[in-house]
Design a protein around this motif. Sequence first.
Motif, PDB file in Angstrom:
ATOM      1  N   PHE B  80      -2.103-108.335  43.472  1.00 58.16           N
ATOM      2  CA  PHE B  80      -2.675-109.667  43.705  1.00 58.16           C
ATOM      3  C   PHE B  80      -4.186-109.639  43.890  1.00 58.16           C
ATOM      4  O   PHE B  80      -4.743-108.687  44.423  1.00 58.16           O
ATOM      5  CB  PHE B  80      -2.062-110.308  44.958  1.00 58.16           C
ATOM      6  CG  PHE B  80      -0.578-110.512  44.897  1.00 58.16           C
ATOM      7  CD1 PHE B  80       0.050-110.818  43.699  1.00 58.16           C
ATOM      8  CD2 PHE B  80       0.197-110.413  46.042  1.00 58.16           C
ATOM      9  CE1 PHE B  80       1.422-111.022  43.640  1.00 58.16           C
ATOM     10  CE2 PHE B  80       1.562-110.614  45.993  1.00 58.16           C
ATOM     11  CZ  PHE B  80       2.180-110.920  44.798  1.00 58.16           C
ATOM     12  N   ASP B  81      -4.821-110.726  43.483  1.00 60.61           N
ATOM     13  CA  ASP B  81      -6.262-110.889  43.653  1.00 60.61           C
ATOM     14  C   ASP B  81      -6.511-112.379  43.922  1.00 60.61           C
ATOM     15  O   ASP B  81      -6.095-113.230  43.143  1.00 60.61           O
ATOM     16  CB  ASP B  81      -6.968-110.425  42.373  1.00 60.61           C
ATOM     17  CG  ASP B  81      -8.426-110.849  42.325  1.00 60.61           C
ATOM     18  OD1 ASP B  81      -8.983-111.243  43.380  1.00 60.61           O
ATOM     19  OD2 ASP B  81      -9.014-110.800  41.222  1.00 60.61           O
ATOM     20  N   ASN B  82      -7.208-112.662  45.012  1.00 61.53           N
ATOM     21  CA  ASN B  82      -7.380-114.056  45.428  1.00 61.53           C
ATOM     22  C   ASN B  82      -7.934-114.964  44.327  1.00 61.53           C
ATOM     23  O   ASN B  82      -7.562-116.128  44.227  1.00 61.53           O
ATOM     24  CB  ASN B  82      -8.321-114.146  46.646  1.00 61.53           C
ATOM     25  CG  ASN B  82      -7.737-113.461  47.867  1.00 61.53           C
ATOM     26  OD1 ASN B  82      -6.537-113.169  47.901  1.00 61.53           O
ATOM     27  ND2 ASN B  82      -8.562-113.207  48.865  1.00 61.53           N
ATOM     28  N   GLU B  83      -8.826-114.408  43.501  1.00 64.20           N
ATOM     29  CA  GLU B  83      -9.443-115.260  42.477  1.00 64.20           C
ATOM     30  C   GLU B  83      -8.429-115.800  41.477  1.00 64.20           C
ATOM     31  O   GLU B  83      -8.656-116.829  40.835  1.00 64.20           O
ATOM     32  CB  GLU B  83     -10.567-114.509  41.743  1.00 64.20           C
ATOM     33  CG  GLU B  83     -11.818-114.297  42.579  1.00 64.20           C
ATOM     34  CD  GLU B  83     -12.376-115.599  43.159  1.00 64.20           C
ATOM     35  OE1 GLU B  83     -12.535-116.574  42.403  1.00 64.20           O
ATOM     36  OE2 GLU B  83     -12.624-115.641  44.388  1.00 64.20           O
ATOM     37  N   GLN B  84      -7.302-115.104  41.335  1.00 64.76           N
ATOM     38  CA  GLN B  84      -6.273-115.573  40.400  1.00 64.76           C
ATOM     39  C   GLN B  84      -5.824-117.001  40.730  1.00 64.76           C
ATOM     40  O   GLN B  84      -5.512-117.795  39.839  1.00 64.76           O
ATOM     41  CB  GLN B  84      -5.047-114.649  40.470  1.00 64.76           C
ATOM     42  CG  GLN B  84      -5.290-113.261  39.880  1.00 64.76           C
ATOM     43  CD  GLN B  84      -4.160-112.292  40.231  1.00 64.76           C
ATOM     44  OE1 GLN B  84      -3.468-112.468  41.224  1.00 64.76           O
ATOM     45  NE2 GLN B  84      -4.004-111.271  39.403  1.00 64.76           N
ATOM     46  N   ILE B  85      -5.785-117.293  42.026  1.00 66.14           N
ATOM     47  CA  ILE B  85      -5.340-118.622  42.453  1.00 66.14           C
ATOM     48  C   ILE B  85      -6.200-119.709  41.819  1.00 66.14           C
ATOM     49  O   ILE B  85      -5.699-120.686  41.253  1.00 66.14           O
ATOM     50  CB  ILE B  85      -5.436-118.738  43.996  1.00 66.14           C
ATOM     51  CG1 ILE B  85      -4.471-117.762  44.651  1.00 66.14           C
ATOM     52  CG2 ILE B  85      -5.183-120.168  44.455  1.00 66.14           C
ATOM     53  CD1 ILE B  85      -3.038-117.996  44.283  1.00 66.14           C
ATOM     54  N   PHE B  86      -7.495-119.514  41.927  1.00 61.90           N
ATOM     55  CA  PHE B  86      -8.407-120.539  41.415  1.00 61.90           C
ATOM     56  C   PHE B  86      -8.307-120.626  39.893  1.00 61.90           C
ATOM     57  O   PHE B  86      -8.311-121.705  39.314  1.00 61.90           O
ATOM     58  CB  PHE B  86      -9.844-120.220  41.871  1.00 61.90           C
ATOM     59  CG  PHE B  86      -9.955-120.112  43.362  1.00 61.90           C
ATOM     60  CD1 PHE B  86      -9.945-121.259  44.151  1.00 61.90           C
ATOM     61  CD2 PHE B  86     -10.023-118.883  44.001  1.00 61.90           C
ATOM     62  CE1 PHE B  86     -10.021-121.169  45.547  1.00 61.90           C
ATOM     63  CE2 PHE B  86     -10.094-118.782  45.383  1.00 61.90           C
ATOM     64  CZ  PHE B  86     -10.094-119.930  46.160  1.00 61.90           C
ATOM     65  N   ILE B  89      -4.990-122.464  38.945  1.00 59.56           N
ATOM     66  CA  ILE B  89      -5.018-123.917  39.194  1.00 59.56           C
ATOM     67  C   ILE B  89      -5.904-124.598  38.151  1.00 59.56           C
ATOM     68  O   ILE B  89      -5.527-125.606  37.545  1.00 59.56           O
ATOM     69  CB  ILE B  89      -5.496-124.239  40.630  1.00 59.56           C
ATOM     70  CG1 ILE B  89      -4.479-123.717  41.656  1.00 59.56           C
ATOM     71  CG2 ILE B  89      -5.705-125.746  40.808  1.00 59.56           C
ATOM     72  CD1 ILE B  89      -4.878-123.929  43.113  1.00 59.56           C
ATOM     73  N   ARG B  90      -7.087-124.002  37.890  1.00 61.16           N
ATOM     74  CA  ARG B  90      -7.980-124.605  36.890  1.00 61.16           C
ATOM     75  C   ARG B  90      -7.322-124.638  35.514  1.00 61.16           C
ATOM     76  O   ARG B  90      -7.465-125.601  34.763  1.00 61.16           O
ATOM     77  CB  ARG B  90      -9.297-123.820  36.798  1.00 61.16           C
ATOM     78  CG  ARG B  90     -10.268-124.165  37.923  1.00 61.16           C
ATOM     79  CD  ARG B  90     -11.656-123.567  37.656  1.00 61.16           C
ATOM     80  NE  ARG B  90     -12.398-123.460  38.899  1.00 61.16           N
ATOM     81  CZ  ARG B  90     -13.036-124.471  39.487  1.00 61.16           C
ATOM     82  NH1 ARG B  90     -13.011-125.677  38.933  1.00 61.16           N
ATOM     83  NH2 ARG B  90     -13.686-124.293  40.621  1.00 61.16           N
ATOM     84  N   PHE B 290       4.215-115.161  43.082  1.00 61.59           N
ATOM     85  CA  PHE B 290       3.936-114.787  44.473  1.00 61.59           C
ATOM     86  C   PHE B 290       4.690-115.683  45.434  1.00 61.59           C
ATOM     87  O   PHE B 290       4.842-116.888  45.184  1.00 61.59           O
ATOM     88  CB  PHE B 290       2.440-114.755  44.770  1.00 61.59           C
ATOM     89  CG  PHE B 290       1.732-116.081  44.648  1.00 61.59           C
ATOM     90  CD1 PHE B 290       1.434-116.612  43.395  1.00 61.59           C
ATOM     91  CD2 PHE B 290       1.348-116.781  45.785  1.00 61.59           C
ATOM     92  CE1 PHE B 290       0.764-117.822  43.283  1.00 61.59           C
ATOM     93  CE2 PHE B 290       0.676-117.993  45.680  1.00 61.59           C
ATOM     94  CZ  PHE B 290       0.385-118.520  44.431  1.00 61.59           C
ATOM     95  N   ALA B 293       3.368-119.214  47.204  1.00 64.13           N
ATOM     96  CA  ALA B 293       3.383-120.501  46.497  1.00 64.13           C
ATOM     97  C   ALA B 293       4.563-121.355  46.939  1.00 64.13           C
ATOM     98  O   ALA B 293       4.480-122.571  46.968  1.00 64.13           O
ATOM     99  CB  ALA B 293       3.458-120.276  44.988  1.00 64.13           C
ATOM    100  N   SER B 333       0.589-125.677  44.587  1.00 63.33           N
ATOM    101  CA  SER B 333       1.481-124.567  44.255  1.00 63.33           C
ATOM    102  C   SER B 333       2.048-124.725  42.856  1.00 63.33           C
ATOM    103  O   SER B 333       2.139-123.751  42.097  1.00 63.33           O
ATOM    104  CB  SER B 333       2.623-124.500  45.271  1.00 63.33           C
ATOM    105  OG  SER B 333       2.139-124.063  46.519  1.00 63.33           O
TER     106      SER B 333
END
Lengths: 466, 466
Positions: B80-86, B89-90, B290, B293, B333
Amino acid sequence: MSGGDIDIQQAGAGTLDDTLDDRAGPRPEPAAGGAGLRKEDLHASVSSPVLDTMNFLNEITLRYPEAISFAPGRPYDGFFDNEQIFTHIRRFLDHLAAEGSTPQDVRTAVFQYGPTAGQIRDVLADSLRVDEDIDVPPESIVVTVGAQEGMLLVLRALMGGPDDVLLVSSPCYVGITGAARLLDVTLTAVEERENGISCDDVEAAILAEHARGRRPRAFYVVPDHSNPSGTTMDLKTRHALLDLAARHDFLVLEDTPYRLVSPGTPLPTLKSLDRERRVVHLGSFSKTLFPGARVGFVIADQRVVDADGRGGLLADEIAKIKSMVTVNTSSLSQAAVAGALLASDGRLSELNTDAAAYYGRAMSSVLAGLDRTIPADRRAALGVRWNRPTGGFFLRLEVPFRADNAALTRSAQDFGVIWTPMSYFYPQGGGEHAIRLSTSYLTTAEIEEGTARLARFIAAESAAAR
Amino acid sequence: MSGGDIDIQQAGAGTLDDTLDDRAGPRPEPAAGGAGLRKEDLHASVSSPVLDTMNFLNEITLRYPEAISFAPGRPYDGFFDNEQIFTHIRRFLDHLAAEGSTPQDVRTAVFQYGPTAGQIRDVLADSLRVDEDIDVPPESIVVTVGAQEGMLLVLRALMGGPDDVLLVSSPCYVGITGAARLLDVTLTAVEERENGISCDDVEAAILAEHARGRRPRAFYVVPDHSNPSGTTMDLKTRHALLDLAARHDFLVLEDTPYRLVSPGTPLPTLKSLDRERRVVHLGSFSKTLFPGARVGFVIADQRVVDADGRGGLLADEIAKIKSMVTVNTSSLSQAAVAGALLASDGRLSELNTDAAAYYGRAMSSVLAGLDRTIPADRRAALGVRWNRPTGGFFLRLEVPFRADNAALTRSAQDFGVIWTPMSYFYPQGGGEHAIRLSTSYLTTAEIEEGTARLARFIAAESAAAR
């Protein structure tokens, strides 16, 4: 939460498609031995009349797209900007790091299973202290998937047996009655008076339940700008209700979605006045932040003692139930909500100053529109009256004719205006001659035109009813 | 979902604090007339033995932080890498715009109440088609707050009355038994054999229920790499189970969390083999994307016909129930999950190639560690054996002593190794001499040391038991 949420969100849901589909006529029965299910074999909650009526409302809304609708209780979304989401989430992650979390801890907070009761409880506790004068430890808070999940969890925890009864102020938000139906919880309605609930009526209902050998466990109420009637409980009644709860040993479920999106300084919450832990407080961010997050919370600081004398908090028991419902609340949603709270030092009230003013103007516009189009000297003759809520999203309009689905259809078709029959919100009958008007979502121009259409509809129906 | 999720997520929850708190000794009873609640007055689900045992496991884990734990079923989070979330979503928001949504539509999708059944159903339907050969219309899918909510919704929809029974393969994921307890649903366990469930046993259970005048409505099973036992249903049994469901008119609830995080090509899902709409499929992204979510889904394409012959889909009824539980699933999510799916053209299997290989190596490492530390020639004498799952997160280890909480305490304290008593997963008793080992979360070094400790513990306990 409360909030006409359910009316609206179903507008895009399967339930609507279902209803529209039905109009194409009956479908063939499934072949014998096929996997068709009979609806009567499913749980009764799916056949609840409230759901059917909500479907009807959705159908009307789709069928008459040009009609002005006073039905939806959703927040106005002109304040929103997509980039806020990213900013809020980042702020919360930065906050975790600043508070001493390692990068691995932060990653875990985003991606992994989180604590059942939530990972932003300290942020919520801080906010409740500065904003609502509610001083509770984070351990007494459970973060929920909207206040709706909170209602379900609290009901499930408290309603232990068939003799347990939930009292609700009536007319009543459909979310609590829906949750009760889903759990087969017995529900007794206590009807509101003109200005809201009377403690005498609550006490009479409590005594009647005791006389029937049943146990009233809790009383659900929206003290501020209630959905659907718009009433607000005065301070004296708040104190009296807490006294009553102590005297008759029941809990008050306080639902509070509209407090901080209403103009002026709100009265103290029941929870802030609660000296004996009689209040379970349901919180929602659907109106103060945004509904899509699906974040609410429960404050349940009551002591629970088991047969061996060991104790914990009701919040712990509610978290156990949550572990069987949603496991935990979305980490992304929790981060977005906490980030927004941190950005405003926990002061949701200040964050919502503009929104509250906006909603206040919308309510005033609707009232002014009604005043203008149904002048005072004609109201008595028409048999029409309405209340004048000081905030919130809803007001109550009484009419001299049956405000049922048939009337709603005529209103949409012939007058281009949609509203919600108040009878939808009476779990045990009532409200046949009243209408709920939502004020939160329309523009000033729509309100002006909408109230004029409404006045014409009411005049026509009243004339026909005479 | 399934997945030891519940064991883990409670580690940070109120329930744990509660347990730890208890060790400080009994608290004073609340004063008479105070707001203390008696636990026995609450709903029985909060006193479920499973919850107490999970609390015990959490307590042991906290009390012996140096112990190596084969208990948690959480996914490995090194990917996991936090930036993946952004990014995810984008990507979803861009997708909406590319598909023709206006900026206002996109804003609404993020911030407002969404459709109860979800706003990423088309993305899920596309993914299911390419990844799982499951071809269903988006309308038959309900997006849920993890598979856990899916279980609750499906049970609530199907279990209409007191004579309705849920059959479960046993040992069984605690999420489904928890949901059943919460709804007071009657549950009957069908015990697995060495290689998993036998249709003969399911049929015998069905006939026994009929003989008791009860109605078995559904059978819950994890066909692939089951939690807790690690068994996988062979293809012949899959077909036989579908035949049985048609013959005796029940539904199969297929839970599938470990399919795409296991090495090799999985067998077809029951749903992809389902020609008569006998399967309700529960999906989870907790292992493939993950857990934070909290996004899962239900496929319920069964026809439901009401007394007037009007029809819809079971998914519609499930969505109605969801409107009383969580209203809709977090828009953030849903966006993160849909963005991840879109980034991989819906091919979760390819997205999880590395993860599946990782988990396969972890399983192999645990098996190799057991092989090495408890050599083949000693197993029979010790009375120890284990199965060899081809994937998933869990394996079953049988031992000649009672693998209960007392044994677990000795194991943690004296040998520095933690595991889960298999008896936790038997809703109606059993599994007293078996252990569940989770393989998903430890490093190779931890596995090597952990299996050696486990072997020493088993040798000591076996000697003591003789």
